[in-house]
Design an enzyme around this catalytic site. Structure first.
Site, PDB file in Angstrom:
ATOM      1  N   LYS A  77       2.835 -20.862  -9.476  1.00 34.21           N
ATOM      2  CA  LYS A  77       2.074 -20.966 -10.734  1.00 34.21           C
ATOM      3  C   LYS A  77       2.842 -21.793 -11.760  1.00 34.21           C
ATOM      4  O   LYS A  77       2.301 -22.716 -12.362  1.00 34.21           O
ATOM      5  CB  LYS A  77       1.764 -19.578 -11.273  1.00 34.21           C
ATOM      6  CG  LYS A  77       0.919 -19.591 -12.546  1.00 34.21           C
ATOM      7  CD  LYS A  77       0.628 -18.186 -13.052  1.00 34.21           C
ATOM      8  CE  LYS A  77      -0.320 -17.442 -12.165  1.00 34.21           C
ATOM      9  NZ  LYS A  77      -0.725 -16.138 -12.740  1.00 34.21           N
ATOM     10  N   GLU A 108      12.692 -19.161  -4.901  1.00 42.26           N
ATOM     11  CA  GLU A 108      12.594 -19.323  -3.452  1.00 42.26           C
ATOM     12  C   GLU A 108      11.673 -20.479  -3.087  1.00 42.26           C
ATOM     13  O   GLU A 108      11.984 -21.305  -2.212  1.00 42.26           O
ATOM     14  CB  GLU A 108      12.067 -18.032  -2.811  1.00 42.26           C
ATOM     15  CG  GLU A 108      12.966 -16.820  -2.982  1.00 42.26           C
ATOM     16  CD  GLU A 108      12.614 -15.994  -4.208  1.00 42.26           C
ATOM     17  OE1 GLU A 108      12.968 -14.803  -4.243  1.00 42.26           O
ATOM     18  OE2 GLU A 108      11.979 -16.544  -5.149  1.00 42.26           O
ATOM     19  N   GLY A 139      -0.696 -12.635  -8.346  1.00 35.51           N
ATOM     20  CA  GLY A 139      -0.330 -13.247  -7.070  1.00 35.51           C
ATOM     21  C   GLY A 139      -0.872 -12.504  -5.868  1.00 35.51           C
ATOM     22  O   GLY A 139      -1.371 -13.105  -4.912  1.00 35.51           O
ATOM     23  N   ARG A 140      -0.809 -11.174  -5.894  1.00 37.25           N
ATOM     24  CA  ARG A 140      -1.248 -10.392  -4.737  1.00 37.25           C
ATOM     25  C   ARG A 140      -2.770 -10.287  -4.642  1.00 37.25           C
ATOM     26  O   ARG A 140      -3.293  -9.681  -3.705  1.00 37.25           O
ATOM     27  CB  ARG A 140      -0.609  -9.010  -4.767  1.00 37.25           C
ATOM     28  CG  ARG A 140      -0.853  -8.211  -6.045  1.00 37.25           C
ATOM     29  CD  ARG A 140       0.074  -7.009  -6.095  1.00 37.25           C
ATOM     30  NE  ARG A 140      -0.018  -6.251  -7.332  1.00 37.25           N
ATOM     31  CZ  ARG A 140       0.653  -6.544  -8.441  1.00 37.25           C
ATOM     32  NH1 ARG A 140       1.420  -7.618  -8.491  1.00 37.25           N
ATOM     33  NH2 ARG A 140       0.555  -5.767  -9.510  1.00 37.25           N
ATOM     34  N   GLU A 142       3.388  -2.960  -4.739  1.00 41.22           N
ATOM     35  CA  GLU A 142       3.708  -3.706  -5.951  1.00 41.22           C
ATOM     36  C   GLU A 142       2.771  -3.297  -7.079  1.00 41.22           C
ATOM     37  O   GLU A 142       3.157  -3.266  -8.243  1.00 41.22           O
ATOM     38  CB  GLU A 142       3.617  -5.209  -5.693  1.00 41.22           C
ATOM     39  CG  GLU A 142       4.183  -6.058  -6.832  1.00 41.22           C
ATOM     40  CD  GLU A 142       4.352  -7.510  -6.445  1.00 41.22           C
ATOM     41  OE1 GLU A 142       5.426  -7.872  -5.918  1.00 41.22           O
ATOM     42  OE2 GLU A 142       3.404  -8.293  -6.660  1.00 41.22           O
ATOM     43  N   HIS A 157       2.928   3.306  21.373  1.00 44.42           N
ATOM     44  CA  HIS A 157       4.127   3.386  22.200  1.00 44.42           C
ATOM     45  C   HIS A 157       5.389   3.276  21.358  1.00 44.42           C
ATOM     46  O   HIS A 157       6.473   3.013  21.895  1.00 44.42           O
ATOM     47  CB  HIS A 157       4.091   2.279  23.262  1.00 44.42           C
ATOM     48  CG  HIS A 157       2.950   2.434  24.218  1.00 44.42           C
ATOM     49  ND1 HIS A 157       3.066   3.114  25.420  1.00 44.42           N
ATOM     50  CD2 HIS A 157       1.652   2.028  24.142  1.00 44.42           C
ATOM     51  CE1 HIS A 157       1.893   3.103  26.046  1.00 44.42           C
ATOM     52  NE2 HIS A 157       1.021   2.456  25.291  1.00 44.42           N
ATOM     53  N   LYS A 168      14.568 -11.095  -9.731  1.00 41.56           N
ATOM     54  CA  LYS A 168      14.641 -12.549  -9.862  1.00 41.56           C
ATOM     55  C   LYS A 168      15.691 -12.938 -10.897  1.00 41.56           C
ATOM     56  O   LYS A 168      16.490 -13.863 -10.690  1.00 41.56           O
ATOM     57  CB  LYS A 168      13.284 -13.102 -10.296  1.00 41.56           C
ATOM     58  CG  LYS A 168      12.195 -13.056  -9.238  1.00 41.56           C
ATOM     59  CD  LYS A 168      10.901 -13.626  -9.826  1.00 41.56           C
ATOM     60  CE  LYS A 168       9.748 -13.562  -8.850  1.00 41.56           C
ATOM     61  NZ  LYS A 168       8.490 -14.085  -9.450  1.00 41.56           N
TER      62      LYS A 168
END
Length: 549
Positions: free
Chosen positions: A207, A213, A269-270, A355, A386, A506
């Protein structure tokens, strides 16, 4: 200041009621109500939801609906759809629902209808996606782009990556899509391994175009591209596009602003992969099927907005989540998709739920005294059977489970789908009803083994069944969980739409990287470190192991 939810008569009634429910067993509830398995079911736009195997009675449900009314879930929902700034800590509207609204709708933020802008960007995305898919977008050397690498992190990675895996069957197979998010260089190296720079397009999603990152990976991508194409800086404009709002930084990077796709601060964002963040997904599946996915989102949005509480699927499921977390002591929730294509769906929901609702203060800034934000985990069946299902069946922890399945497979062959779904159904039955010691003994099992082969049952599950996993179905599923998370947050009186814990990490990382890269290191001296003793020691050990001390 609103009354604390745990001080209301509705909360106290549920707390008292929980003791009675803990004494009940699903065997008895089903035996007493022959229609329970069909009565406690709901549908929304083709999704069939069976919540009959949950630890609830009719009284439980009535009390939960009363709690929702007391908490003002409906009013908060309406405020969201109206574009009011319900994200109080950032004074922002929360309008991911506008991203999938038809062009005929009107949704306002500060008096401005945002729907036309949403559809302008969607049209820009569709035009670009069509050019890439049809081979009309060529790289610096004139070669057709065949590889798309999405560069993002968090919601700008988890959403499109999950959706691409889910809808790979619908994708254009002569295109290769890869995703890079982790600042670990191994992630970038694997993402570009074997690709031809002349045929590779990077979609950089940030954004502000300043996320540590994402920009680190984007700069590595730029270096990789220029190395492969002879160092001509003009190549960047043909091999990079941006999803951002920061035109200046995008230009500084070398990206043509005409190839910048916008989104807005009222999109978290999510909650964003149906916005321009989903550009790589649209390239993969095409604008028409992307639009079908948006239609699935919107159908559930309208259901959540308009359906009465007792028939409102996200509301009911969100209330069940509150019931388990706040009254029955469940600490986690398992998401168990019986579809290999939904392998990344649990990871996507980890961000969406944890979050959003991993908060410890109310909207008024007061500490909560109830649990919020269950730990979300899971992986596709039958693999999980399993692995960790043992704990769910016979462990000491209460783990409510969501089973997600489909009647038709994307790839039909032999008995695969019937065997897969036989396990889907069998697991919910086994978890609900278990196997008594008497039943085990009647099979001739040695007495010493009977306790080990007895299953208590009474383990709650919700089954979500659809005809087939399609773009529309995926949109339905994601919207279902989005509004379910909204319901939880509204009950718990928390802000589901900020993420200050992420921001703290961050900020600290930026500070520490300065310590690691300080000029004093290069001169051989040891710089003064001003963290706690553990952090200082870790930084020093890192320098030692890198032979930088």
């Amino acid at each position: 200041m609103a009354a604390r939810i745990d001080e209301t008569p509705e909360w106290r009634a549920l707390a008292a009621h929980a003791a009675a429910v803990k004494a009940l067993h699903l065997r008895d509830l089903f035996a007493a109500d022959a229609e329970r398995g069909t009565r406690l079911t709901l549908e929304v736009d083709g999704l069939y939801v069976d919540y009959s195997k949950n630890l609830v009675t009719d009284e439980t449900l009535a009390l939960l609906f009363a709690l929702a009314e007391r908490a003002g879930v409906t009013e908060r929902r309406d405020a969201m759809f109206a574009g009011e700034p319900i994200n109080v800590t950032e004074d922002r509207a929360v309008l991911h629902v506008a991203l999938r609204a038809p062009a005929t709708e009107r949704i306002e933020v500060d008096g401005i209808d945002v729907v036309p802008e949403v559809h302008r960007v969607l049209a820009q995305m569709a035009d670009f996606a069509d050019r890439v898919r049809e081979g009309m977008w060529t790289g610096h050397t004139g070669k057709r782009v065949r590889n798309i690498v999405n560069v993002g992190i968090g919601g700008s990675d988890l959403g499109p990556a999950m959706a691409y895996e889910a809808l790979r069957h619908f994708s254009q197979r002569d295109l290769t899509l890869r995703f890079v998010s982790n600042v670990d260089a191994a992630d970038f190296w694997e993402a570009v391994h074997g690709l031809d720079p002349a045929e590779t397009l990077f979609v950089v999603c940030s954004k502000t175009f300043s996320t540590l990152e994402t920009l680190t990976n984007a700069k590595s991508a730029r270096d990789w591209l220029l190395t492969g194409l002879g160092g001509d800086e003009s190549a960047v404009a043909k091999h990079f596009v941006a999803v951002s709002t920061n035109t200046e930084r995008v230009q500084e990077f070398g990206i043509d602003p005409a190839n910048m796709f916008e989104f807005w601060d009222w999109v978290g964002g999510r909650y964003s992969f149906e916005s321009a963040i989903g550009l790589s997904l649209m390239i993969a599946i095409g604008a028409e099927q992307f639009s079908e996915m948006l239609g699935g989102f919107h159908a559930v949005d309208e259901h959540f907005r308009n359906e009465m509480p007792e028939r409102n699927v996200p509301l009911v499921l969100g209330l069940l989540d509150v019931w388990y977390s706040s009254f029955l002591g469940a600490q986690s929730q398992a998401i168990l998709p019986y579809s290999h294509s939904l392998a990344r769906f649990p990871a996507y929901l980890q961000q969406l739920e944890m979050e959003s609702n991993g908060k410890s203060v109310t909207l008024d800034g007061e500490p909560v005294s109830w649990d919020t934000g269950a730990v979300v985990w899971g992986q596709p069946g039958t693999n999980g059977q399993h692995a960790y299902y043992q704990l769910i069946h016979q462990g000491t922890r209460l783990v409510p489970c969501d089973f997600i399945g489909f009647a038709q497979a994307a790839h039909a062959g032999g008995d695969h789908q019937d065997l897969l779904m036989a396990n889907f159904v069998a697991q919910t039955e086994a978890l609900a009803f278990g196997k008594t010691g008497a039943e085990v003994a009647a099979e001739g099992v040695p007495t010493s083994q009977v306790p080990h082969r007895t299953f208590a049952g009474n383990r709650p599950t919700t089954s979500i069944l659809a005809e087939r996993l399609t773009p529309r179905t995926l949109g339905q599923l994601v919207a279902l969980y989005e509004h379910r998370v909204f319901t939880q947050g509204a009950i718990w009186q928390i802000n589901s739409f900020d993420q200050w814990g992420v921001e703290l990490g961050k900020a600290l990382a930026k500070r520490i990287v300065l310590d690691l890269q300080s000029p004093a290191l290069k001169s051989g001296a040891t710089p003064a470190l001003e963290h706690d003793s553990s952090t200082n020691a870790l930084i020093s050990k890192y320098r030692e192991l890198r032979d930088l001390r």
